[in-house]
Scaffold this active site. Sequence first.
Site, mmCIF file in Angstrom:
data_model
loop_
_atom_site.group_PDB
_atom_site.id
_atom_site.type_symbol
_atom_site.label_atom_id
_atom_site.label_comp_id
_atom_site.label_asym_id
_atom_site.label_seq_id
_atom_site.Cartn_x
_atom_site.Cartn_y
_atom_site.Cartn_z
ATOM 1 N N CYS A 159 -3.827 7.291 -1.557
ATOM 2 C CA CYS A 159 -5.177 7.324 -2.135
ATOM 3 C C CYS A 159 -6.229 7.733 -1.116
ATOM 4 O O CYS A 159 -7.315 8.168 -1.497
ATOM 5 C CB CYS A 159 -5.550 5.966 -2.708
ATOM 6 S SG CYS A 159 -4.163 4.936 -3.130
ATOM 7 N N GLU B 129 -0.330 1.723 9.647
ATOM 8 C CA GLU B 129 -1.560 2.306 10.210
ATOM 9 C C GLU B 129 -1.247 2.950 11.556
ATOM 10 O O GLU B 129 -0.419 2.462 12.318
ATOM 11 C CB GLU B 129 -2.621 1.216 10.435
ATOM 12 C CG GLU B 129 -2.765 0.224 9.280
ATOM 13 C CD GLU B 129 -3.391 0.825 8.054
ATOM 14 O OE1 GLU B 129 -4.245 1.709 8.206
ATOM 15 O OE2 GLU B 129 -3.016 0.418 6.931
ATOM 16 N N CYS C 272 0.847 -1.187 0.000
ATOM 17 C CA CYS C 272 0.000 0.000 0.000
ATOM 18 C C CYS C 272 0.888 1.243 0.000
ATOM 19 O O CYS C 272 1.763 1.379 0.840
ATOM 20 C CB CYS C 272 -0.886 -0.029 1.239
ATOM 21 S SG CYS C 272 -1.709 1.517 1.590
ATOM 22 N N GLU D 107 -5.327 -6.160 5.785
ATOM 23 C CA GLU D 107 -5.594 -4.913 5.078
ATOM 24 C C GLU D 107 -6.538 -5.149 3.906
ATOM 25 O O GLU D 107 -7.466 -4.378 3.663
ATOM 26 C CB GLU D 107 -4.262 -4.333 4.596
ATOM 27 C CG GLU D 107 -4.217 -2.821 4.507
ATOM 28 C CD GLU D 107 -4.969 -2.262 3.341
ATOM 29 O OE1 GLU D 107 -5.034 -2.943 2.310
ATOM 30 O OE2 GLU D 107 -5.510 -1.146 3.463
ATOM 31 N N TYR E 165 -9.427 -0.603 -4.774
ATOM 32 C CA TYR E 165 -8.863 -1.877 -4.332
ATOM 33 C C TYR E 165 -8.687 -2.894 -5.460
ATOM 34 O O TYR E 165 -7.830 -3.768 -5.384
ATOM 35 C CB TYR E 165 -9.721 -2.455 -3.192
ATOM 36 C CG TYR E 165 -9.217 -2.035 -1.830
ATOM 37 C CD1 TYR E 165 -9.058 -0.695 -1.522
ATOM 38 C CD2 TYR E 165 -8.869 -2.973 -0.865
ATOM 39 C CE1 TYR E 165 -8.572 -0.303 -0.289
ATOM 40 C CE2 TYR E 165 -8.392 -2.591 0.375
ATOM 41 C CZ TYR E 165 -8.242 -1.254 0.658
ATOM 42 O OH TYR E 165 -7.757 -0.869 1.883
ATOM 43 N N HIS F 130 -12.888 4.784 -2.521
ATOM 44 C CA HIS F 130 -11.799 3.961 -1.995
ATOM 45 C C HIS F 130 -11.993 2.484 -2.358
ATOM 46 O O HIS F 130 -11.025 1.765 -2.610
ATOM 47 C CB HIS F 130 -11.658 4.149 -0.482
ATOM 48 C CG HIS F 130 -10.270 3.844 0.001
ATOM 49 N ND1 HIS F 130 -9.158 4.464 -0.506
ATOM 50 C CD2 HIS F 130 -9.802 2.968 0.917
ATOM 51 C CE1 HIS F 130 -8.077 3.986 0.067
ATOM 52 N NE2 HIS F 130 -8.431 3.067 0.941
ATOM 53 N N CYS G 183 -5.008 -1.335 -6.871
ATOM 54 C CA CYS G 183 -3.759 -1.480 -6.110
ATOM 55 C C CYS G 183 -3.513 -2.940 -5.756
ATOM 56 O O CYS G 183 -2.391 -3.431 -5.853
ATOM 57 C CB CYS G 183 -3.754 -0.595 -4.871
ATOM 58 S SG CYS G 183 -4.914 -1.063 -3.577
ATOM 59 N N THR H 89 -4.139 4.945 7.538
ATOM 60 C CA THR H 89 -3.088 4.537 6.605
ATOM 61 C C THR H 89 -2.232 5.737 6.199
ATOM 62 O O THR H 89 -2.764 6.748 5.746
ATOM 63 C CB THR H 89 -3.747 3.934 5.346
ATOM 64 O OG1 THR H 89 -4.583 2.864 5.741
ATOM 65 C CG2 THR H 89 -2.705 3.428 4.368
HETATM 66 FE FE1 SF4 Z 1 -3.375 1.632 0.051
HETATM 67 FE FE2 SF4 Z 1 -4.743 0.578 -1.964
HETATM 68 FE FE3 SF4 Z 1 -5.954 2.088 -0.102
HETATM 69 FE FE4 SF4 Z 1 -4.272 3.166 -1.904
HETATM 70 S S1 SF4 Z 1 -6.262 2.186 -2.306
HETATM 71 S S2 SF4 Z 1 -4.364 3.613 0.271
HETATM 72 S S3 SF4 Z 1 -2.746 1.558 -2.065
HETATM 73 S S4 SF4 Z 1 -4.979 0.079 0.196
HETATM 74 FE FE FE Z 2 -6.586 0.985 2.484
#
Ligand code: SF4
Ligand code: FE
Length: 515
Positions: A120, A275, A116, A461, A314, A310, A317, A207
């Site tokens: 984002c 975190e 991560c 996560e 996912y 968000h 990423c 995060t």
């Molecule tokens: Fe992390 Fe993925 Fe969330 Fe971006 S979208 S903060 S890379 S978990």
């Molecule tokens: Fe996240």
Amino acid sequence: MAGDYDYARNELEEDEMKIKTGIEYMDSLKQLNPVIYYMGKKIKDVTEHPATAPHVRAAAMTYAIAVQDEYKDLATATSHLTGRTIGRFTHVHQSVEDLIKKVKLLRLLGQKTGTCFQRCVGFDGINAVYSTVYEIDQKYKTNYMERFKKWLIRIQDENLMVVGAMTDPKGDRSKGPAEQKDPDQYLHIVERRENGIVIRGAKLHMTGAVNSHEILIMPTTAMNESSKDYAFICSVPIDAPGIIMIFGRQANDSRRDMNESIDVGKPSFGVVGGEAVIVFEDVFVPWENVFMDGETDFTGLVVHRFAAHHRANYGACKTGLMDVLTGAVTYLAHSQGTAKGSHVRDKVTEMIHLSETLYSSSIACSAEGVPTSSGAYMVDTMLANVCKHNVTRFHFEVARLAVDLAGGFIATLPSEHDLQSEEVGHLVKKYFLGVEGIPVEDRIKIGRLIEAMTGGTAMVESMHGAGSPQAQRIMIFREGQLNKKMKLAKALAGIPQRKKFYHHNSARSDRNIIF
Ligand code: SF4
Ligand code: FE
């Protein structure tokens, strides 16, 4: 473990973004003085401390790729506020193309870091707040948007990293914010002064918080009139007086302290975002940084939009991470002479299939994006929830297949100290050698990478980031348009459409279904 990536390559022109390269980002963090605790002690410099430095480097990658010609189109954008070139992570989506570029950017960064990269959360916060604040102003004739734009232009021009802070501790979950015995279980306004507000409480699971510049605070859930002091949006610098952060532990984090770069598995970057708990002990926020104050009827909307943005991420990423895992097991198979086995190829095929299926849902919810009244684009919320929900299955299945393919090898891997030992090093090298010509150290390294990417906090996560699976199931059911689907079924079965007997909130204005 300085990391093997050249963060400083390719300088941008002088007049563009204040923080440009990854090195500049890391230097900018050194100028801040946040209060951070880890294992009971204060962290002085997040860019140097072994617990936080890998996460800093992962976030630095978001800056580093933006100055490389081949990635500029994905990693930068043109600000709709100033017309200037900005980092995409500070951009307000202006089109479906923007939404899709974001998805491609996140997959790329997942591939480059295998973890991560954290940036984002603020990105999604900016987008959710922008469109919500516009609608608050429309309804209540407030001037939040003017303040927010001013703030955002600074974030864009300085290219700052923002942590989007949403999740409150919530105390007794059977009770709402105003019913808690301890009112601090939800971050709230304790005082309204002539020049600003004072807030107290905490945000959890933040995060990238310890290596961000600013915090964008949003309400954690839909609230009613009784919770006006909890219904606010504002921003504060990460080192504002009264802010205390406590950084969380991660699986195998003590290996980082022992200078065991091989045993860490991915020495340059963390296994997960990093975190922290952010505690706000009577933190003052000037009015110019307050973007909502008591408009409880908009709390649900900002949460809904933030979560959708968000959840859309996912499938991008995490697909990047799955690409790395697929590559890792393929290399491991080559290193031990099993790559041609039909069962190996079949499992690798399944990993690829799951990865691309997941990615499809990320692309789909972006392609189906629609403009909000502010002009900012929103992803399709149903498909975004399906996307994140797929992660909670597909990433686990890909990890399971990776562990299956890796075999028991990882369970018995000796430490780097044994590998380097004068007494037993030769034995480790002899008995962990696979195919001749591939150094035993490489086989061990790839095994450790698979270990780091399939265990502990890395997978937690994937399950709970952007909301636990049940949160997506609630949204999927709510947006399932069941009344419309019943009509479809009844029409085909020849059942007359009588009065509605099934009351379910399936109203969706932004989603097209073909009748
Ligand atoms: Fe992390 Fe993925 Fe969330 Fe971006 S979208 S903060 S890379 S978990
Ligand atoms: Fe996240």
